[in-house]
Each structure stands twice: as C-alpha cells, then as structure tokens.
Design an enzyme around this catalytic site. Structure first.
Site, PDB file in Angstrom:
ATOM      1  N   ARG A 333     -74.425  15.569 108.915  1.00  0.00           N
ATOM      2  CA  ARG A 333     -73.077  15.416 108.362  1.00  0.00           C
ATOM      3  C   ARG A 333     -72.227  14.584 109.297  1.00  0.00           C
ATOM      4  O   ARG A 333     -71.022  14.686 109.285  1.00  0.00           O
ATOM      5  CB  ARG A 333     -72.423  16.802 108.182  1.00  0.00           C
ATOM      6  CG  ARG A 333     -73.212  17.774 107.381  1.00  0.00           C
ATOM      7  CD  ARG A 333     -73.356  17.345 105.928  1.00  0.00           C
ATOM      8  NE  ARG A 333     -74.223  18.240 105.201  1.00  0.00           N
ATOM      9  CZ  ARG A 333     -75.553  18.112 105.148  1.00  0.00           C
ATOM     10  NH1 ARG A 333     -76.170  17.100 105.754  1.00  0.00           N
ATOM     11  NH2 ARG A 333     -76.284  18.969 104.464  1.00  0.00           N
ATOM     12  N   ARG A 343     -67.967  15.070 114.665  1.00  0.00           N
ATOM     13  CA  ARG A 343     -69.060  15.876 115.210  1.00  0.00           C
ATOM     14  C   ARG A 343     -70.340  15.063 115.145  1.00  0.00           C
ATOM     15  O   ARG A 343     -70.514  14.203 114.295  1.00  0.00           O
ATOM     16  CB  ARG A 343     -69.210  17.176 114.448  1.00  0.00           C
ATOM     17  CG  ARG A 343     -69.621  17.009 112.995  1.00  0.00           C
ATOM     18  CD  ARG A 343     -69.574  18.356 112.298  1.00  0.00           C
ATOM     19  NE  ARG A 343     -70.374  18.335 111.088  1.00  0.00           N
ATOM     20  CZ  ARG A 343     -70.277  19.266 110.135  1.00  0.00           C
ATOM     21  NH1 ARG A 343     -69.441  20.261 110.276  1.00  0.00           N
ATOM     22  NH2 ARG A 343     -71.029  19.198 109.075  1.00  0.00           N
ATOM     23  N   ARG A 349     -77.385  25.430 109.347  1.00  0.00           N
ATOM     24  CA  ARG A 349     -77.818  25.734 107.973  1.00  0.00           C
ATOM     25  C   ARG A 349     -78.052  24.462 107.182  1.00  0.00           C
ATOM     26  O   ARG A 349     -78.972  24.381 106.376  1.00  0.00           O
ATOM     27  CB  ARG A 349     -76.814  26.657 107.286  1.00  0.00           C
ATOM     28  CG  ARG A 349     -75.579  26.006 106.753  1.00  0.00           C
ATOM     29  CD  ARG A 349     -74.918  26.859 105.673  1.00  0.00           C
ATOM     30  NE  ARG A 349     -74.140  27.942 106.210  1.00  0.00           N
ATOM     31  CZ  ARG A 349     -72.846  27.840 106.564  1.00  0.00           C
ATOM     32  NH1 ARG A 349     -72.217  26.689 106.449  1.00  0.00           N
ATOM     33  NH2 ARG A 349     -72.201  28.876 107.035  1.00  0.00           N
ATOM     34  N   ASP A 350     -77.215  23.444 107.439  1.00  0.00           N
ATOM     35  CA  ASP A 350     -77.375  22.201 106.684  1.00  0.00           C
ATOM     36  C   ASP A 350     -78.732  21.569 106.982  1.00  0.00           C
ATOM     37  O   ASP A 350     -79.468  21.173 106.076  1.00  0.00           O
ATOM     38  CB  ASP A 350     -76.260  21.213 107.041  1.00  0.00           C
ATOM     39  CG  ASP A 350     -74.890  21.708 106.581  1.00  0.00           C
ATOM     40  OD1 ASP A 350     -74.842  22.530 105.657  1.00  0.00           O
ATOM     41  OD2 ASP A 350     -73.886  21.279 107.161  1.00  0.00           O
ATOM     42  N   TRP A 471     -72.785  31.149 103.553  1.00  0.00           N
ATOM     43  CA  TRP A 471     -72.965  29.748 103.152  1.00  0.00           C
ATOM     44  C   TRP A 471     -71.620  29.079 102.898  1.00  0.00           C
ATOM     45  O   TRP A 471     -71.418  27.917 103.225  1.00  0.00           O
ATOM     46  CB  TRP A 471     -73.840  29.663 101.879  1.00  0.00           C
ATOM     47  CG  TRP A 471     -73.765  28.286 101.307  1.00  0.00           C
ATOM     48  CD1 TRP A 471     -74.513  27.206 101.678  1.00  0.00           C
ATOM     49  CD2 TRP A 471     -72.822  27.803 100.337  1.00  0.00           C
ATOM     50  NE1 TRP A 471     -74.107  26.090 101.000  1.00  0.00           N
ATOM     51  CE2 TRP A 471     -73.066  26.431 100.167  1.00  0.00           C
ATOM     52  CE3 TRP A 471     -71.789  28.404  99.600  1.00  0.00           C
ATOM     53  CZ2 TRP A 471     -72.337  25.641  99.285  1.00  0.00           C
ATOM     54  CZ3 TRP A 471     -71.047  27.605  98.715  1.00  0.00           C
ATOM     55  CH2 TRP A 471     -71.332  26.252  98.568  1.00  0.00           C
ATOM     56  N   ASP A 473     -68.387  28.301 103.953  1.00  0.00           N
ATOM     57  CA  ASP A 473     -67.679  28.239 105.234  1.00  0.00           C
ATOM     58  C   ASP A 473     -66.270  28.797 105.168  1.00  0.00           C
ATOM     59  O   ASP A 473     -65.693  29.155 106.193  1.00  0.00           O
ATOM     60  CB  ASP A 473     -67.521  26.762 105.633  1.00  0.00           C
ATOM     61  CG  ASP A 473     -68.711  26.259 106.410  1.00  0.00           C
ATOM     62  OD1 ASP A 473     -69.346  27.057 107.096  1.00  0.00           O
ATOM     63  OD2 ASP A 473     -68.999  25.044 106.323  1.00  0.00           O
ATOM     64  N   HIS A 618     -73.229  21.616  95.857  1.00  0.00           N
ATOM     65  CA  HIS A 618     -74.393  22.197  96.535  1.00  0.00           C
ATOM     66  C   HIS A 618     -75.001  23.397  95.786  1.00  0.00           C
ATOM     67  O   HIS A 618     -76.219  23.465  95.612  1.00  0.00           O
ATOM     68  CB  HIS A 618     -73.922  22.548  97.958  1.00  0.00           C
ATOM     69  CG  HIS A 618     -74.936  23.015  98.921  1.00  0.00           C
ATOM     70  ND1 HIS A 618     -74.783  22.835 100.272  1.00  0.00           N
ATOM     71  CD2 HIS A 618     -76.091  23.678  98.798  1.00  0.00           C
ATOM     72  CE1 HIS A 618     -75.806  23.380 100.911  1.00  0.00           C
ATOM     73  NE2 HIS A 618     -76.611  23.903 100.037  1.00  0.00           N
ATOM     74  N   THR A 683     -74.563  16.028 102.097  1.00  0.00           N
ATOM     75  CA  THR A 683     -74.351  17.313 101.429  1.00  0.00           C
ATOM     76  C   THR A 683     -75.703  17.916 101.062  1.00  0.00           C
ATOM     77  O   THR A 683     -76.635  17.188 100.722  1.00  0.00           O
ATOM     78  CB  THR A 683     -73.486  17.159 100.151  1.00  0.00           C
ATOM     79  OG1 THR A 683     -73.730  18.292  99.293  1.00  0.00           O
ATOM     80  CG2 THR A 683     -73.785  15.913  99.369  1.00  0.00           C
ATOM     81  N   GLY A 684     -75.760  19.231 101.117  1.00  0.00           N
ATOM     82  CA  GLY A 684     -76.985  19.937 100.745  1.00  0.00           C
ATOM     83  C   GLY A 684     -77.314  19.754  99.260  1.00  0.00           C
ATOM     84  O   GLY A 684     -78.396  20.120  98.808  1.00  0.00           O
TER      85      GLY A 684
HETATM   86  C1  GLC Z   1     -70.154  22.084 103.658  1.00  0.00           C
HETATM   87  C2  GLC Z   1     -70.916  22.490 104.903  1.00  0.00           C
HETATM   88  C3  GLC Z   1     -71.993  23.519 104.553  1.00  0.00           C
HETATM   89  C4  GLC Z   1     -71.397  24.675 103.782  1.00  0.00           C
HETATM   90  C5  GLC Z   1     -70.637  24.178 102.563  1.00  0.00           C
HETATM   91  C6  GLC Z   1     -69.910  25.286 101.829  1.00  0.00           C
HETATM   92  O1  GLC Z   1     -70.964  21.345 102.811  1.00  0.00           O
HETATM   93  O2  GLC Z   1     -71.541  21.373 105.503  1.00  0.00           O
HETATM   94  O3  GLC Z   1     -72.602  23.999 105.725  1.00  0.00           O
HETATM   95  O4  GLC Z   1     -72.433  25.534 103.413  1.00  0.00           O
HETATM   96  O5  GLC Z   1     -69.677  23.226 102.952  1.00  0.00           O
HETATM   97  O6  GLC Z   1     -68.843  25.789 102.562  1.00  0.00           O
END
Ligand code: GLC
Length: 779
Positions: A333, A343, A349-350, A471, A473, A618, A683-684
C-alpha cells in the site's frame, strides 16, 4: 461515456481521450525500482523503499494531481510552437492534437500527432536493471523538412519523503553534476549514507539543465517551461531543486524517423550511469529488454487462462486482475496517487492476503514473503501490524495487547495453507523461522501460536477480543473488552485450515483437537450472534450490541454475513437468510455497501465514505465466494459484474477511476457522489476478486489433495474452459453445462477416464492433462 478500450490481444488498455476524469495510472518495475505513471506521463518513482529512497518527485495533493512527471516536449524551431508527447503538461487543444496512451504490463506507451509530426515514447523498467527507459521515436509526416528540438524533463526529489516539507534543509543539499553527457544527482547524508542517480540520452544533447528553476522559470510551470521556449542553459548549481533535462536538436526530412532513448537510474553517474549507458546505447538492447519484460508477464500469467461466455471476466481474469494482484503483492500500500509515501511497510494483514493470489505464478517469491511475515510474529502468536521490506526489525518486545489488531496473525494461517495447497510443499511447515521477540519455531508452530493467541484472548461472550481493530481498521469495539464477531468467524475458518495442515503432516490427534475447537467456536457464534435476520458485528466493550436491527445506525454489516458461508460456519438456512439480507439492504448496482445505515455521530468519515458505509470493495468478493458456497451462481455473478471495473468502461463518467483496476472503495448511496470509485490499485479487493473468480465462480481450487473443480456459474452459461498449471503439471479443463445448472459436478474425466469426486490428484511434473467436466443435477 468512454475514454478508452481494452486491446485484449496486446494486453493493453488504450486511452483515446487523455482528459480522463482522474489520472489513470500504471506501474513500472517489479523488483527494486518502482515507477508510477499516469495517462499523462505524470508520476513519481523510488528505489526499494518509498519513504527513504524516492527519486522522482510527487507534489502532494496538487493540481493537477499527477505533476510533475516524465515529460518530453517537441518544439518546431521554425514556428516556435511546442507540445508534449503526452497530452499534458503542455495540453494542446484536443481538436488539432491527437494523443493515445496505452497502459500495458509494466510499461506505458504514449503517442501524439500534431503539426505533421508523429511522436511516440515507451516508458518501462527493465526486468533486471534499477532504471527506467524512455524510448522515443519521432516521425516526420508533414511532407516537408522540419527543424525540431526534443526536450526531456524529470524532477528529482529529496530521497527521504518525510523530509520533503523541510525546505530549509532540502533546498541546500542537492549536488548535481554533468560529465560526459550524463547528469548526476548526488546527496550526501554521511560518509556511509549517500544517494546517487543519473540520467542520460543515447544521442549527444545540445544542452542540459540540472536546476528546476532554470528549466521551468519563474511564474511558469511544466506546461510552459522557459527552457523549451528559449533553450536549456546548462545550469549546474548546487542546492535548490534538482532536475535532469536535456535538449536535443535535430532535423527530419519528409518521412524520416529518428529514435533516441533516455535512461534514468539509480547509482553514481560515473560508474553505474556509464555502465548502463554502454548497455542501452545499442537500440537492440533496449528492444531486447522490452521483450524480456513482455515474456516475463506472459509466462507469469500463462499458469491460469480462461475462456468463458463473459468477456469482462476473461479480460479481467486473464490480464488485469492478476496484474493488480502483482502490483499489490510487490508494492503493497505504499505507492499510488493516494498512498503517496507516508509508509513503506508491508501491512501484515494486507500482505498476507496479497500473496494468496500470486502463489501459482510465483511460488518462490510467495515463500520469501511468507517468511518475512512469519518473522513479524511474536512468540505469543500475535503479529506486528506492518513489516518493512528494507529495515529488518531486530528483537522487539510485544507491545501492549490493546495496541494489536485481532486479525493480523490469523491471516498467516490462511496464507500458509494456500501456499501448501498450491505447491504441495509440506516441508515448509516444518522449517524453522524466528520470532520477532527471540527464539524460533517451525512454521506449523507459528501457526498454532497464532490460533492460540486468539483462543487465549476472548471476551465476556466467548468471542474474540477485538483489540485495536479487526479487518475493519476503523471499527471501534473497545480495546479492552470489545468483542468482534468477524474475528471469531475468522478464527473458526483458521482452525479449519489448521486441521487440514495437521492432516498434511499426518498428525491425526492434532487435527481432531482443531476440529473440536472449531465446533466450540461455531457454537459461540451461533448462540450469541444471530440477530434474527443476520449476524451482529460485535459487542462494544463486551456489552452493547453492534450491527443489530435494533440499533439506530449501522444495523447490518457485510463482514460477518459474508464470512458465514465462506468459512463454512453455517451453510444452511441462516446462512441463506443473512446473505439474502445482504442483497436486500446492502447491494446496489455498483456493489455491496459495507454497512447500512451509515453512522452520523461517531465516525470520522461522512456517511457513504470509506468504512462508514461506502461500497468498501475488499469484502465484496467475500460475498461472491459465499454465494458460490451456497450454490447461487446467478447472484454470485451479479455481484461479480457490479464490482468488476470493466463493466463500467462505457459509463465511466460515474466511476471515474480506471476501468481496468479495482478500487478500495466506491462512494456509497448516502453520499451525493454515489458510484465514484476511489483509491485504485493497492487494495485487497484485487486478490479476493481473483480468488472469487478463479477458485469459486470458475471453481478451480487448489486443495490439500489436489486441484478441485467446483464451479458455481450463471445458469445460462453453456460451459467454459481453463488452462491451469498446478504443482508443475498442466491441466486443460473443459466444462460443459448441458442442464444449465449453477453448481454440481456430474462427471469428471481425466485423460478420458472417469473419476470419483471432483478433486484431480496431482499428476506427474511436466505432463499435459485433459480434464472434461459435465455439470448437472444427478448422475
Ligand atoms: C484498508 C487497509 C486494510 C483494511 C481495510 C479495512 O484497505 O489497508 O488493512 O483491512 O482498509 O479497514
């Protein structure tokens, strides 16, 4: 309205109108050097580390947002008119000036047609050299002799991006040089910390500039640099804002073509610059490097290719979706026009999720990433939230529990399981990896500790403590006593994967104990979290229900519902009911909202934005996967199509963002900009959309014992085919759907022989295997 189209044979997205609503970008370089380039050649670059080793500048949140960039100006010395090969920065009237940008895999091509001159340039990063090449070709189509100048411009930044604002220092440090046709940019931080870059062109320049102010001039911008109007002045000043600019004058006879390459790279001009110039001054070498790049992507994507009745799905799954997955896998990211360098770490987690979509293409790289992640785990099983690819962290004590996220470490279990199922490399489970706070354990032990950490950190209802976040944030459930339903469902899934890994290692007892623990988790969730129509999101501070119909806001959340079938916690009536309510309350033509209704009191985000009720992309593929688990292929596909960026290619005025890449979020219906997609690339969503499409809709899924074929498609499909490499053997899979069902493998033949079940056992390395599948209701 559309601005471009997919050229599938070239694997390029072609932007015919350069005045796109927002910048549409591409990525150059997938090893150490990363360049970001917009459809107007704007963008920045860095070497390995986007915080500590930036090269080309990004002007934060500026207007236009993609300045500066990699600019090439052409000037007619007779008329004194000038333009740029990318439409911006000069921005000629689009009536007389024609432009095309083709974003390809690891390169972008720009071409312009103006005043009888056709000009092109290709920008790419060779697979093995930390530099970028600007390969230019100019053709005279005007029928008369032309006297032209080519100007190139690249603006350097101060390497350490978090100091860029510290102008009283930054403006007094640059040490530019010009020697033997090569511009050098040197910054001295200490005898052992010095940074160098260089730029040269393969023709002999007439003049150059290394000083931005000299090139651009006061009260001007990149759109009208004084040097382009009056000529470069060989500026070579220490300090100020450094740049690399060249002027090359040439004459073109009618029909004549001239080519020149510019190379910008990392390293001292006198050594690395010279070496790289020796190599690329030969145009054949430039061509060869470009071909190597093309082969790299072709080989990488050849391991999964499909042909279905849906061109969106084919186009995304064969090219653009895995491309985005690779970008996220490499650059996490920390590099886009939104994530501009605050950063450089890999989100724990990503990255654990990102690697799950590239394992079949790059098993070795995935393993390296897994080890990096495992090394970010504490002995307790918890994990750091971010790891750095360049700064290896030494021994670190685990911080206060409340500062950890409740999910980071659990992703490791899914990531390692995915790696083992794809590769069959069970030895990896027994290899030893160190913990961040000292000592080491086998990978399998690391995973057991990950589950243990969550099992040991439960709240009042027996659900997982939510800690700093899960997950999501931004979810605030209370750091000390808040409980997360989603993390609990995730734990259920993780325990199931651990049971499978125990089986891989032949540890029956352990397998049974994981399954037992799983049953306990199932009960806890079922007994405490069913709200009547769907599952709740959590207990704030262990007391107040979040995500209930009784609440005034945030009544229903997507994450828990979408993980219920996906995890297998429940696949019966309740599961269908909660997913039906996702459809009813959260789904719209642009995708599924994260929650409804949005919060108006406590969220930092206005209703409809980001985690407060946007279509947060996501978790959308989680719902697709869940619908596939439930066998509802039509709904799964409806979700897939709504989210798929290419669906919106011809109505892009709503979406605005790139039609070839998933975004982090799409503004929700409670906001006036409903439908606008924001935050593309990192993004995931990319990873999960790819997993949903390949493993659940097309249903070609690596499992413990082989390759499972378990499609869940729209009923109307007659069939489709997939070519897949799995554990070093090839499978040509043809699926027919004569009864027009969504799901159900009736017959599976391998190399002409009918097989029991739908799991293809791994075949001998290097073999070609023909798989025929017939879907239907009964045998
Ligand atoms: C962003 C963050 C990810 C988190 C998501 C939901 O995409 O990179 O880690 O899970 O937001 O808050």
């Amino acid at each position: 309205m559309r601005y471009g189209y997919f050229d599938e044979s070239m694997r390029e997205y072609v932007i015919e109108r350069p005045d796109t609503p927002v910048s549409w970008i591409n990525y150059l370089g997938f090893k150490d050097y990363c360049g970001i380039i917009s459809n107007n050649a704007g963008g920045y670059s860095f070497h390995k580390d986007s915080v500590r080793n930036r090269l080309l500048r990004m002007r934060f949140n500026s207007i236009p947002m993609d300045r500066p960039g990699r600019y090439l100006y052409i000037k007619d010395r007779e008329s004194e008119d000038y333009w740029s090969i990318s439409w911006q920065p000069v921005g000629k009237e689009l009536k007389e000036y024609r432009n095309e940008c083709r974003h390809g895999l690891g390169y972008s091509k720009f071409s312009s047609q103006y005043a009888g001159i056709q000009a092109k340039f290709v920008n790419f990063v060779p697979v093995d050299d930390p530099c970028e090449i600007w390969d230019v070709e100019i053709r005279n189509e005007s029928g008369k002799k032309r006297e032209l100048s080519l100007f190139s411009y690249a603006e350097f930044c101060f390497w350490k991006v978090d100091q860029e604002f510290n102008l009283q220092y930054v403006l007094y440090t640059a040490r530019p040089s010009y020697e033997d046709g090569i511009i050098g940019y040197h910054t001295f931080f200490s005898p052992i910390d010095q940074r160098h870059a260089y730029m040269f062109m393969t023709e002999t320049p007439l003049a150059f500039d290394t000083n931005r102010e000299s090139f651009i001039g006061p009260y001007r911008s990149e759109s009208n640099p004084v040097a382009v109007e009056k000529g470069c002045t060989n500026s070579l000043k220490s300090g100020w804002n450094p740049c690399a600019a060249f002027q090359w004058d040439f004459v073109l006879e009618p029909g004549e073509v001239r080519k020149v390459s510019l190379v910008l790279g990392i390293g001292p001009a006198a050594s690395e610059g010279k070496k790289i110039r020796e190599k690329y001054r030969n145009p054949e070498k430039v061509k060869a490097a470009f071909n190597v790049l093309n082969d790299f992507w072709k080989n990488r994507f050849s391991v999964f290719q499909c042909k279905t009745p849906d061109s969106n799905l084919d186009n995304m799954t064969n090219t653009w979706n895995p491309y985005q997955c690779n970008v996220s896998f490499h650059w996490s990211r920390f590099a886009s026009f939104i994530e501009v360098g605050g950063r450089e770490g890999l989100g724990f987690r990503d990255s654990s999720q990102d690697m799950m979509s590239v394992i079949h293409q790059a098993p070795e790289e995935s393993k390296v990433r897994l080890v990096e992640l495992l090394e970010g785990q504490y002995k307790s099983g918890a994990a750091v939230h971010t790891i750095s690819p360049t700064l290896r962290i030494g021994e670190e004590r685990q911080p206060e529990k409340e500062t950890l996220c409740s999910d980071d470490h659990l992703w490791l279990i899914l990531a390692v399981a995915a790696y083992v199922f794809e590769t069959g490399d069970k030895d990896f489970l027994l290899s030893e990896v160190r913990y961040l706070d000292g000592g080491k354990g086998t990978v399998y032990e690391h995973l057991k500790m990950a589950a243990r950490f969550t099992l040991d950190n439960k709240g009042r209802h027996g659900l997982a403590l939510s800690l700093a976040a899960d997950w999501n944030d931004c979810i605030e459930l209370g750091r000390k006593e808040g409980e997360s339903v989603w993390t609990s469902i995730f734990l259920f899934k993780a325990l199931g994967e651990l049971a499978l890994l125990a089986e891989v290692l032949g540890r029956e007892d352990e397998k049974m104990s994981f399954l037992k623990l799983q049953e306990t988790e199932r009960k806890i969730v079922e007994e405490n979290c069913w709200d009547g129509k769907w599952y709740i999101r959590g207990f704030r501070n262990g007391k107040d229900v979040v995500g209930s119909e009784k609440n005034p806001a945030c009544k229903i959340y997507l994450e828990p519902q979408s993980w219920i079938p996906l995890s297998g916690l429940n696949t019966s009536e309740r599961a269908k009911e909660c997913m039906d309510n996702v459809y009813k309350y959260l789904f719209t033509e642009y995708g599924i909202h994260l929650l409804y209704p949005s919060d108006t009191k406590e969220s930092p985000f206005p209703p409809g934005m980001k985690e407060n009720g946007a279509i947060f992309c996501h978790p959308n593929p989680w719902a697709i996967i869940s619908e596939c688990v439930l066998g509802r292929g039509d709904r799964a596909f409806e979700y897939y199509t709504a989210l798929c960026p290419s669906t919106w290619n011809d109505k892009i005025e709503v979406r605005e963002a790139e039609p070839y890449v998933y975004c982090q979020s799409i503004i929700g219906r409670e906001h006036e900009d409903f439908g606008k997609a924001r935050h593309p690339w990192g993004t995931g969503t990319g990873t999960w959309a790819y997993i949903a499409a390949t493993q659940y809709i097309l249903g070609i899924r690596p499992v413990k014992d082989g390759l499972q074929v378990d499609p869940c498609i729209p009923q109307q499909w007659d069939g489709y085919s997939v070519r897949r490499k799995f554990r070093n053997a090839w499978y040509e899979i043809v699926i027919r759907n004569p009864e027009h069902v969504c799901k159900g493998v009736m017959v599976l033949k391998m190399n002409g022989r009918e097989q029991e079940g739908n799991v293809i056992p791994p075949q001998k390395e290097g073999t070609e295997n023909k798989i025929e599948v017939i879907l239907g209701n009964q045998k």
